[in-house]
Motif scaffolding. Structure first.
Motif, PDB file in Angstrom:
ATOM      1  N   PRO A 115      13.926  63.698 107.277  1.00  0.00           N
ATOM      2  CA  PRO A 115      13.375  63.590 108.773  1.00  0.00           C
ATOM      3  C   PRO A 115      11.751  64.390 108.641  1.00  0.00           C
ATOM      4  CG  PRO A 115      14.608  65.344 108.778  1.00  0.00           C
ATOM      5  CD  PRO A 115      14.848  64.523 107.018  1.00  0.00           C
ATOM      6  N   TRP A 116      11.378  64.085 107.267  1.00  0.00           N
ATOM      7  CA  TRP A 116       9.874  64.914 107.144  1.00  0.00           C
ATOM      8  C   TRP A 116       8.622  64.411 107.109  1.00  0.00           C
ATOM      9  CZ3 TRP A 116      13.514  66.221 103.917  1.00  0.00           C
ATOM     10  CH2 TRP A 116      14.677  67.161 103.252  1.00  0.00           C
ATOM     11  N   MET A 117       7.354  65.074 107.316  1.00  0.00           N
ATOM     12  CA  MET A 117       6.658  64.399 107.216  1.00  0.00           C
ATOM     13  C   MET A 117       5.361  65.380 106.957  1.00  0.00           C
ATOM     14  SD  MET A 117       4.130  62.254 107.956  1.00  0.00           S
ATOM     15  CE  MET A 117       4.610  60.528 109.119  1.00  0.00           C
ATOM     16  N   THR A 118       5.021  64.802 105.908  1.00  0.00           N
ATOM     17  CA  THR A 118       3.555  65.999 105.099  1.00  0.00           C
ATOM     18  C   THR A 118       2.574  65.634 105.007  1.00  0.00           C
ATOM     19  OG1 THR A 118       5.644  66.851 103.700  1.00  0.00           O
ATOM     20  CG2 THR A 118       3.171  67.046 103.631  1.00  0.00           C
ATOM     21  N   VAL A 119       1.746  66.331 105.269  1.00  0.00           N
ATOM     22  CA  VAL A 119       0.178  65.960 105.298  1.00  0.00           C
ATOM     23  C   VAL A 119      -0.805  66.995 104.537  1.00  0.00           C
ATOM     24  CG1 VAL A 119      -1.438  66.133 106.768  1.00  0.00           C
ATOM     25  CG2 VAL A 119       0.430  65.027 108.216  1.00  0.00           C
ATOM     26  N   ALA A 120      -1.054  66.459 103.651  1.00  0.00           N
ATOM     27  CA  ALA A 120      -2.118  66.943 102.557  1.00  0.00           C
ATOM     28  C   ALA A 120      -3.897  66.814 102.893  1.00  0.00           C
ATOM     29  CB  ALA A 120      -1.167  67.858 101.856  1.00  0.00           C
ATOM     30  N   ALA A 121      -4.445  67.320 101.982  1.00  0.00           N
ATOM     31  CA  ALA A 121      -5.570  67.289 101.628  1.00  0.00           C
ATOM     32  C   ALA A 121      -6.175  67.400 100.522  1.00  0.00           C
ATOM     33  CB  ALA A 121      -6.696  66.977 102.907  1.00  0.00           C
ATOM     34  N   ARG A 122      -7.053  67.372  99.752  1.00  0.00           N
ATOM     35  CA  ARG A 122      -7.370  67.888  98.258  1.00  0.00           C
ATOM     36  C   ARG A 122      -8.810  67.229  98.073  1.00  0.00           C
ATOM     37  NH1 ARG A 122      -2.858  70.682  94.975  1.00  0.00           N
ATOM     38  NH2 ARG A 122      -3.122  71.386  97.344  1.00  0.00           N
ATOM     39  N   VAL A 123      -9.515  68.013  97.231  1.00  0.00           N
ATOM     40  CA  VAL A 123     -10.971  67.966  96.680  1.00  0.00           C
ATOM     41  C   VAL A 123     -10.788  68.175  95.327  1.00  0.00           C
ATOM     42  CG1 VAL A 123     -13.532  68.534  96.073  1.00  0.00           C
ATOM     43  CG2 VAL A 123     -11.991  68.284  98.919  1.00  0.00           C
ATOM     44  N   VAL A 124     -10.563  66.995  94.246  1.00  0.00           N
ATOM     45  CA  VAL A 124     -10.743  67.268  92.531  1.00  0.00           C
ATOM     46  C   VAL A 124     -12.123  66.136  92.932  1.00  0.00           C
ATOM     47  CG1 VAL A 124      -8.150  66.039  92.760  1.00  0.00           C
ATOM     48  CG2 VAL A 124      -9.948  64.596  92.976  1.00  0.00           C
ATOM     49  N   GLN A 125     -12.081  66.951  91.216  1.00  0.00           N
ATOM     50  CA  GLN A 125     -13.512  65.866  90.184  1.00  0.00           C
ATOM     51  C   GLN A 125     -12.997  64.726  89.881  1.00  0.00           C
ATOM     52  OE1 GLN A 125     -16.415  66.955  90.390  1.00  0.00           O
ATOM     53  NE2 GLN A 125     -16.846  64.787  88.996  1.00  0.00           N
ATOM     54  N   VAL A 126     -13.143  63.754  89.294  1.00  0.00           N
ATOM     55  CA  VAL A 126     -12.158  62.650  88.710  1.00  0.00           C
ATOM     56  C   VAL A 126     -13.231  62.432  87.241  1.00  0.00           C
ATOM     57  CG1 VAL A 126     -11.981  60.576  88.543  1.00  0.00           C
ATOM     58  CG2 VAL A 126     -11.329  62.691  90.159  1.00  0.00           C
ATOM     59  N   ALA A 148       9.103  77.424 125.828  1.00  0.00           N
ATOM     60  CA  ALA A 148       8.273  75.486 125.291  1.00  0.00           C
ATOM     61  C   ALA A 148       9.144  75.463 124.157  1.00  0.00           C
ATOM     62  CB  ALA A 148       7.317  75.535 125.754  1.00  0.00           C
ATOM     63  N   THR A 149       9.029  74.081 124.002  1.00  0.00           N
ATOM     64  CA  THR A 149       9.508  73.178 122.301  1.00  0.00           C
ATOM     65  C   THR A 149       7.824  71.727 123.222  1.00  0.00           C
ATOM     66  OG1 THR A 149      11.064  71.498 123.668  1.00  0.00           O
ATOM     67  CG2 THR A 149      11.895  73.455 122.400  1.00  0.00           C
ATOM     68  N   THR A 150       7.784  71.775 121.806  1.00  0.00           N
ATOM     69  CA  THR A 150       6.984  70.735 120.503  1.00  0.00           C
ATOM     70  C   THR A 150       7.604  69.153 121.237  1.00  0.00           C
ATOM     71  OG1 THR A 150       5.608  72.416 119.164  1.00  0.00           O
ATOM     72  CG2 THR A 150       5.524  69.856 119.093  1.00  0.00           C
ATOM     73  N   SER A 151       6.451  68.445 121.750  1.00  0.00           N
ATOM     74  CA  SER A 151       7.381  67.095 122.374  1.00  0.00           C
ATOM     75  C   SER A 151       6.134  66.032 121.326  1.00  0.00           C
ATOM     76  CB  SER A 151       7.051  67.274 123.902  1.00  0.00           C
ATOM     77  OG  SER A 151       8.076  67.475 124.073  1.00  0.00           O
ATOM     78  N   ALA A 152       4.777  66.474 121.430  1.00  0.00           N
ATOM     79  CA  ALA A 152       4.776  65.611 120.733  1.00  0.00           C
ATOM     80  C   ALA A 152       3.250  66.723 119.914  1.00  0.00           C
ATOM     81  CB  ALA A 152       3.384  64.750 121.700  1.00  0.00           C
ATOM     82  N   LEU A 153       2.673  65.623 118.655  1.00  0.00           N
ATOM     83  CA  LEU A 153       1.905  66.606 117.857  1.00  0.00           C
ATOM     84  C   LEU A 153       0.295  65.842 117.224  1.00  0.00           C
ATOM     85  CD1 LEU A 153       1.708  68.569 116.277  1.00  0.00           C
ATOM     86  CD2 LEU A 153       3.661  68.629 114.685  1.00  0.00           C
ATOM     87  N   ALA A 154       0.142  65.885 117.000  1.00  0.00           N
ATOM     88  CA  ALA A 154      -1.320  64.948 115.626  1.00  0.00           C
ATOM     89  C   ALA A 154      -1.513  66.264 115.005  1.00  0.00           C
ATOM     90  CB  ALA A 154      -2.039  64.617 116.878  1.00  0.00           C
ATOM     91  N   ASP A 194       8.796  68.038 115.101  1.00  0.00           N
ATOM     92  CA  ASP A 194       9.649  69.434 115.029  1.00  0.00           C
ATOM     93  C   ASP A 194       9.855  69.188 113.506  1.00  0.00           C
ATOM     94  OD1 ASP A 194      11.708  67.582 115.183  1.00  0.00           O
ATOM     95  OD2 ASP A 194      13.227  68.808 116.007  1.00  0.00           O
ATOM     96  N   GLN A 195       9.663  68.677 112.908  1.00  0.00           N
ATOM     97  CA  GLN A 195       9.673  68.849 111.335  1.00  0.00           C
ATOM     98  C   GLN A 195       8.029  67.853 110.639  1.00  0.00           C
ATOM     99  OE1 GLN A 195      12.004  69.851 109.433  1.00  0.00           O
ATOM    100  NE2 GLN A 195      13.357  70.083 111.510  1.00  0.00           N
ATOM    101  N   THR A 196       6.970  68.945 111.493  1.00  0.00           N
ATOM    102  CA  THR A 196       5.664  67.860 110.459  1.00  0.00           C
ATOM    103  C   THR A 196       5.230  69.500 109.723  1.00  0.00           C
ATOM    104  OG1 THR A 196       4.883  66.847 111.869  1.00  0.00           O
ATOM    105  CG2 THR A 196       3.311  66.977 110.476  1.00  0.00           C
ATOM    106  N   TYR A 197       5.160  69.439 108.500  1.00  0.00           N
ATOM    107  CA  TYR A 197       4.706  70.252 107.361  1.00  0.00           C
ATOM    108  C   TYR A 197       2.804  70.145 106.466  1.00  0.00           C
ATOM    109  CZ  TYR A 197       9.744  71.865 107.178  1.00  0.00           C
ATOM    110  OH  TYR A 197      11.514  71.817 107.198  1.00  0.00           O
TER     111      TYR A 197
END
Length: 516
Positions: free
Chosen positions: A83-94, A117-123, A148-151
């Protein structure tokens, strides 16, 4: 279910992690994105890759090497693992074949803290700046689930990348919630900890009131936060259902663009403008008021539109059964549900044309009397404003000459169509009044000029029989009072106004408001 939903988003999105670089001599430059999941399972990620020198974006498909020119890139993705969603971003030299591996097990949960209060919607949206332009890794969907399960996979050293977070918090066990929090925060880099705490005293407070015209309708209030320079914090609207009264606490120091969508039996339409000119900065500790949908839904200026332009009289506009703007908001031309409508235009009693828009030339020498007639109805299982008709009688054409010492001004006579705003007191969130009490009705006519008289009639049988109602006051704003209905049902209204020069407007709304 979450995996299926997010699959459509991840094709235009991205997540980042540890990087392994193969020497440039091995092959041409390319990027592949994989991940190590929360459970330790290896997977392949769909990602977006942005060239930080040119701004060009590449789609890195899971399990494939995506050829790119050698250079510096921002890589980002959303990784969905039920049930997880993970968000990430990084800079790399290619400089050769490059594999980016994201260890989602090292990501930290996005959390909010507001009283009761609890989280009902999230971006959660990562950004990168190329030149002076901000770019996002997401499609127009964004990462909005699960609340409630965004990382976020941290990388504070990811220079040039920022993160915007918008959480909507509500009280559990109440639908819709009487209290709502819209909490927004910006981060530089990809933070190891994404926590937003809120004290109501430090936030802007907005008293919201939302009503609908049909029992089956639902409403969704979407908010978009912008910085004072109009740059987005998250960049897309986030919202939840709202009906009746709600207190919304918002992060201060931001501009809040509002979209209210109203779901009908056959369509979902936006009522509020997309706030292109929204310049109000919401201040901490200050209270604002916003309302939508209350009152009788009927024609308003611009929908329909009756005006003279370039020696031509024009009658048309969008579907005419609309809400009038409430406190603190602006409205688009509304199309809440499928409508059938048509106009007829007459000149000196002769029919000139009919349809959803009508035009006719204006005599620039001599003024003439015109009448425009509207018939409109709503289809489906509808409750209020089921049928609306109106008739405008006005003069157009000829010229008016005004001469001063330095200037001669010649004007064509202006059209004064007139649009009624009808607001019964005591309406609930379904535009109904109590059957045991009398109902005061505020009447106002806009864009009509001087009002010599105003009249009102009511009907409790769908317009078969009408009863005159005394109207008090002077000018364009007047009041009337209907006795208690005595039983549940509907009230239809017919209102009219006349001006001193002979122009008139009459409007009939069948089932204008309900009685509970």
């Amino acid at each position: 279910m979450i995996r299926a939903l997010t699959a459509a988003v991840t094709a235009a999105a991205a997540v980042c992690g540890s990087v392994a670089v193969v020497p440039a001599s091995a092959a041409g430059a390319s990027i592949r994105v994989n991940y190590l999941g929360h459970s330790g399972v290896k997977g392949e990620a769909e990602a977006s890759v942005i060239d930080l020198s040119t701004g060009k974006t590449y789609a890195a498909h899971g399990g494939q090497d995506t050829p790119v020119p050698a250079g510096r890139y921002a890589v980002g993705a959303y990784i969905a693992e039920d049930p997880w969603m993970t968000v990430a971003a990084r800079v790399v030299q290619v400089s050769g074949p490059t594999t980016v591996v994201f260890d989602t097990g090292k990501a930290n949960k996005v959390t909010f803290d507001a009283p009761g209060a609890t989280t009902s919607a999230l971006a959660v949206v990562p950004f990168v700046t190329v030149g002076h332009k901000q770019r996002t890794f997401i499609s127009d969907m964004g990462a909005k689930w699960p609340a409630d399960q965004t990382y976020v996979l941290g990388d504070p050293a990811a220079k040039g990348i920022g993160l915007g977070v918008h959480g909507v918090l509500t009280r559990s066990g109440a639908e819709p919630s009487p209290v709502r929090y819209d909490l927004v925060k910006s981060f530089q880099g990809m933070p190891n900890e994404v926590t937003v705490k809120a004290d109501p005293k430090s936030l802007a407070r907005v008293e919201l009131d939302v009503a609908t015209m049909d029992q089956a309708q639902t409403t969704l209030l979407n908010l978009t936060a912008e910085n004072p320079d109009h740059s987005p914090v998250v960049g897309e609207p986030v919202g939840i259902a709202v009906l009746g009264h709600q207190t919304d606490y918002r992060t201060p120091g931001l501009q809040w663009a509002t979209n209210l969508s109203m779901n009908s039996l056959d369509a979902t339409e936006f009522l509020t403008e997309n706030a292109k000119d929204h310049n109000l900065l919401y201040a901490a500790g200050k209270t604002y008021h916003e309302s939508w949908g209350y009152g009788v839904w009927s024609p308003r200026p611009a929908s329909p539109a009756i005006y003279a332009q370039d020696n031509t009289l024009r009658v048309g506009g969008g579907p005419p059964i609309c809400a009038w703007a409430g406190t603190g908001v602006k409205l688009d031309d509304c199309q809440v549900q499928t409508q059938q409508f048509s106009y007829k235009l007459y000149k000196d009693g002769k029919l000139l044309g009919e349809g959803q828009s009508v035009t006719a030339p204006v005599d620039t020498v001599k003024p003439h009397w015109y009448s425009a007639e509207l018939t409109a109805g709503r289809s489906g299982k509808v409750s209020l404003s089921t049928t609306v008709s109106a008739r405008w009688y006005f003069q157009a054409g000829g010229t008016t000459r005004t001469e001063t010492a330095k200037l001669i001004v010649i004007k064509h006579n202006q059209v004064q169509p007139g649009m009624f705003r009808i607001t019964p007191a005591g309406l609930d969130d379904r535009n109904q009044v109590d059957h045991t009490a009398p109902t005061s009705i505020a009447l106002s006519v806009a864009e009509f000029g001087d009002v010599a008289s105003m009249s009102l009639e009511s009907s409790d049988d769908g317009g078969k029989t009408w009863h005159s109602v005394p109207v008090t006051g002077t000018g364009a704003n007047r009041t009337a009072k209907l006795p208690a209905a005595g039983k549940p049902g509907m009230v239809s209204l017919r209102v009219g106004a006349k001006s001193a020069n002979g122009a008139s407007v009459q409007e009939t709304v069948i089932n204008a408001y309900g009685v509970r």
